[in-house]
Scaffold this motif. Structure first.
Motif, short mmCIF file in Angstrom:
data_model
loop_
_atom_site.label_atom_id
_atom_site.label_comp_id
_atom_site.label_asym_id
_atom_site.label_seq_id
_atom_site.Cartn_x
_atom_site.Cartn_y
_atom_site.Cartn_z
N CYS A 3 6.29 -15.39 0.57
CA CYS A 3 5.32 -13.92 0.45
C CYS A 3 6.26 -12.84 0.48
O CYS A 3 6.46 -12.37 1.35
CB CYS A 3 4.52 -13.88 1.74
N GLY A 5 6.45 -10.14 -1.72
CA GLY A 5 5.87 -8.86 -2.27
C GLY A 5 6.72 -8.59 -3.46
O GLY A 5 6.84 -9.34 -4.44
N LEU A 6 7.72 -7.43 -3.53
CA LEU A 6 8.39 -7.11 -4.65
C LEU A 6 9.37 -7.97 -5.26
O LEU A 6 9.80 -7.92 -6.17
CB LEU A 6 8.89 -5.69 -4.34
N ARG A 7 9.51 -9.13 -4.36
CA ARG A 7 10.88 -9.93 -4.68
C ARG A 7 9.94 -11.46 -4.54
O ARG A 7 10.99 -12.53 -4.66
CB ARG A 7 11.87 -10.03 -3.54
N LEU A 11 12.24 -14.97 -5.39
CA LEU A 11 12.08 -16.04 -4.32
C LEU A 11 11.41 -17.24 -4.91
O LEU A 11 11.95 -18.16 -4.61
CB LEU A 11 11.54 -15.53 -3.02
N TYR A 30 1.88 10.17 -3.96
CA TYR A 30 0.75 10.44 -3.38
C TYR A 30 0.98 12.16 -2.99
O TYR A 30 2.01 12.62 -3.09
CB TYR A 30 0.57 10.12 -1.90
N PRO A 72 -2.80 6.80 -5.37
CA PRO A 72 -1.56 6.91 -6.15
C PRO A 72 -2.03 6.92 -7.42
O PRO A 72 -2.93 6.05 -8.09
CB PRO A 72 -0.79 5.67 -5.66
N VAL A 149 5.47 1.48 -3.48
CA VAL A 149 5.69 0.78 -4.78
C VAL A 149 4.87 -0.65 -4.78
O VAL A 149 4.91 -1.41 -3.74
CB VAL A 149 7.24 0.24 -4.82
N ARG A 150 4.16 -0.79 -5.80
CA ARG A 150 3.19 -1.96 -5.90
C ARG A 150 3.93 -2.95 -6.50
O ARG A 150 4.64 -2.83 -7.57
CB ARG A 150 2.13 -1.43 -6.66
N ALA A 178 -0.19 -10.54 -4.64
CA ALA A 178 -1.47 -10.43 -3.61
C ALA A 178 -1.59 -8.93 -3.43
O ALA A 178 -1.25 -8.05 -2.98
CB ALA A 178 -0.55 -10.67 -2.07
N PRO A 179 -2.72 -8.54 -4.49
CA PRO A 179 -3.09 -7.03 -4.68
C PRO A 179 -3.90 -6.52 -3.43
O PRO A 179 -4.28 -7.35 -2.72
CB PRO A 179 -3.92 -7.36 -5.90
N SER A 180 -4.02 -5.39 -3.50
CA SER A 180 -4.99 -4.85 -2.43
C SER A 180 -6.37 -5.32 -2.40
O SER A 180 -6.75 -5.62 -3.92
CB SER A 180 -4.97 -3.10 -2.79
N THR A 184 -5.28 -5.11 4.29
CA THR A 184 -6.37 -5.29 5.25
C THR A 184 -6.67 -6.61 5.38
O THR A 184 -7.42 -6.95 6.62
CB THR A 184 -7.72 -4.36 4.05
C1 LIG Z 1 0.60 2.56 -2.66
C2 LIG Z 1 0.02 1.39 -2.16
C3 LIG Z 1 -1.25 1.31 -1.36
C4 LIG Z 1 -1.79 0.32 -1.02
N1 LIG Z 1 -3.03 0.46 -0.34
C5 LIG Z 1 -3.68 -0.76 0.12
C6 LIG Z 1 -5.08 -0.54 1.03
O1 LIG Z 1 -5.13 0.68 1.14
N2 LIG Z 1 -5.28 -1.60 1.28
C7 LIG Z 1 -4.75 -2.71 1.32
O2 LIG Z 1 -5.24 -3.94 1.97
N3 LIG Z 1 -3.73 -2.96 0.74
C8 LIG Z 1 -3.07 -1.83 0.08
N4 LIG Z 1 -2.09 -1.94 -0.81
C9 LIG Z 1 -1.62 -3.44 -1.26
C10 LIG Z 1 -0.87 -4.21 -0.13
O3 LIG Z 1 0.33 -3.34 0.45
C11 LIG Z 1 -0.06 -5.34 -0.62
O4 LIG Z 1 -1.27 -6.37 -1.22
C12 LIG Z 1 0.34 -6.45 0.28
O5 LIG Z 1 1.06 -5.73 1.20
C13 LIG Z 1 0.86 -7.52 -0.25
O6 LIG Z 1 1.29 -8.33 0.96
P1 LIG Z 1 2.80 -9.17 0.80
O7 LIG Z 1 2.70 -10.04 2.02
O8 LIG Z 1 2.38 -10.16 -0.80
O9 LIG Z 1 3.78 -8.57 0.30
P2 LIG Z 1 4.59 -7.31 1.11
O10 LIG Z 1 3.55 -6.42 2.00
O11 LIG Z 1 5.50 -6.55 0.30
O12 LIG Z 1 5.60 -8.14 2.03
C14 LIG Z 1 6.72 -8.88 1.48
C15 LIG Z 1 7.75 -8.80 2.49
O13 LIG Z 1 8.81 -9.58 2.13
C16 LIG Z 1 10.11 -9.14 2.60
N5 LIG Z 1 11.11 -9.76 1.72
C17 LIG Z 1 11.38 -9.37 0.42
N6 LIG Z 1 12.34 -10.22 0.03
C18 LIG Z 1 13.00 -10.83 1.32
C19 LIG Z 1 13.86 -11.73 1.47
N7 LIG Z 1 14.77 -12.17 0.34
N8 LIG Z 1 14.35 -12.34 2.54
C20 LIG Z 1 13.46 -11.95 3.78
N9 LIG Z 1 12.15 -10.95 3.52
C21 LIG Z 1 12.06 -10.55 2.15
C22 LIG Z 1 10.09 -7.53 2.25
O14 LIG Z 1 10.78 -7.01 2.97
C23 LIG Z 1 8.35 -7.34 2.89
O15 LIG Z 1 8.42 -7.33 4.25
C24 LIG Z 1 -1.39 -0.92 -1.29
C25 LIG Z 1 -0.20 -1.10 -1.94
C26 LIG Z 1 0.54 -0.06 -2.39
C27 LIG Z 1 1.83 0.03 -3.11
#
Ligand SMILES: Cc1cc2nc3c(=O)[nH]c(=O)nc-3n(C[C@H](O)[C@H](O)[C@H](O)COP(=O)(O)OP(=O)(O)OC[C@H]3O[C@@H](n4cnc5c(N)ncnc54)[C@H](O)[C@@H]3O)c2cc1C
Length: 201
Positions: A3, A5-7, A11, A30, A72, A149-150, A178-180, A184
């Motif tokens: 999971c 995110g940006l990476r 991965l 913002y 944003p 950053v999305r 995994a979008p918004s 939540t």
């Molecule tokens: C501006 C903005 C506003 C948003 N508003 C909302 C909202 O109001 N409500 C809502 O529900 N969602 C919102 N979102 C969306 C939400 O943030 C994402 O959908 C959610 O965070 C995705 O979760 P994730 O676990 O896939 O990724 P992330 O939350 O990005 O988690 C990924 C994690 O992996 C870690 N990682 C990456 N590479 C490595 C590596 N090589 N080794 C170890 N760890 C690593 C990162 O550091 C991070 O902690 C918003 C997003 C943005 C950008």
């Protein structure tokens, strides 16, 4: 379970998954309403989504301590963790530009892309976006706030994925998009992944 995110795509590829879709970073700026104008927004004010884009556009959010955020917008970030306009990682930008889906997307939506850059560069234009929701807001009511950053999954065909995407590669489960509101609903998503996607030994 990956999971990242940006990476997420990097991965997933390390785990042996396909390169498609690519994770492309879009920075969202913002602005904050100055304290004396916070009374204009008493709740969440959202636009009607445009189904052609996964980006909702500028909306107004009142936080629990009373701050009101506008934003944003969405502009291509020049680094995966490109939270500031000056953040640049040439290798990461080159990878985005080398992805065929990026150019297909750019051809299709260049007018929207140009508009979003304009919204970023001018507080007056940003205020105009916010005014569509609350007509009393002016540029003087806004001050710059943080950016996010999305991690946007972008297909090779130029399609922006607007729904969740989970790939299973061997015994590795990769969250590819995994979008918004994934923040939540994080606990519900975790339950879903644990129940349905963890491969049985
Ligand atoms: C501006 C903005 C506003 C948003 N508003 C909302 C909202 O109001 N409500 C809502 O529900 N969602 C919102 N979102 C969306 C939400 O943030 C994402 O959908 C959610 O965070 C995705 O979760 P994730 O676990 O896939 O990724 P992330 O939350 O990005 O988690 C990924 C994690 O992996 C870690 N990682 C990456 N590479 C490595 C590596 N090589 N080794 C170890 N760890 C690593 C990162 O550091 C991070 O902690 C918003 C997003 C943005 C950008």
């Amino acid at each position: 379970m990956v999971c990242g995110g940006l990476r997420g795509d990097e991965l997933a590829r390390m785990a042996g998954a396909a390169p498609d879709p690519r994770t492309v970073p879009f920075r969202g700026h913002y602005h904050e309403l100055v304290p004396e104008r916070r009374h204009l927004v008493r709740g969440l004010v959202y636009p009607v989504p445009d189904p052609r884009y996964p980006f909702l556009g500028v909306h107004l959010t009142r936080h629990v301590h009373g701050e009101v955020m506008a934003g944003p917008n969405a502009v291509l970030a020049t680094a995966r963790e490109g939270y500031r306009g000056r953040d640049l990682v040439p290798r990461e930008l080159a990878e985005t530009l080398a992805w065929p889906g990026f150019w297909r997307l750019a051809r299709r939506h260049w007018t929207m892309g140009a508009r979003e850059v304009l919204v970023s560069s001018s507080r007056a234009v940003f205020a105009r976006q916010a005014r569509r929701l609350v007509p009393e807001i002016s540029a003087a009511d806004l001050r710059p706030a943080e950016s996010g950053v999305r991690a946007q999954a972008l297909g090779r065909d130029g399609g922006l994925l607007d729904d969740f995407r989970v790939d299973t590669h061997g015994r590795v489960v990769c969250v590819r998009n995994a979008p918004s509101p994934a923040a939540t609903s994080a606990l519900a998503i975790a339950e879903f992944l644990a129940d349905r996607h963890v491969p049985v030994r």
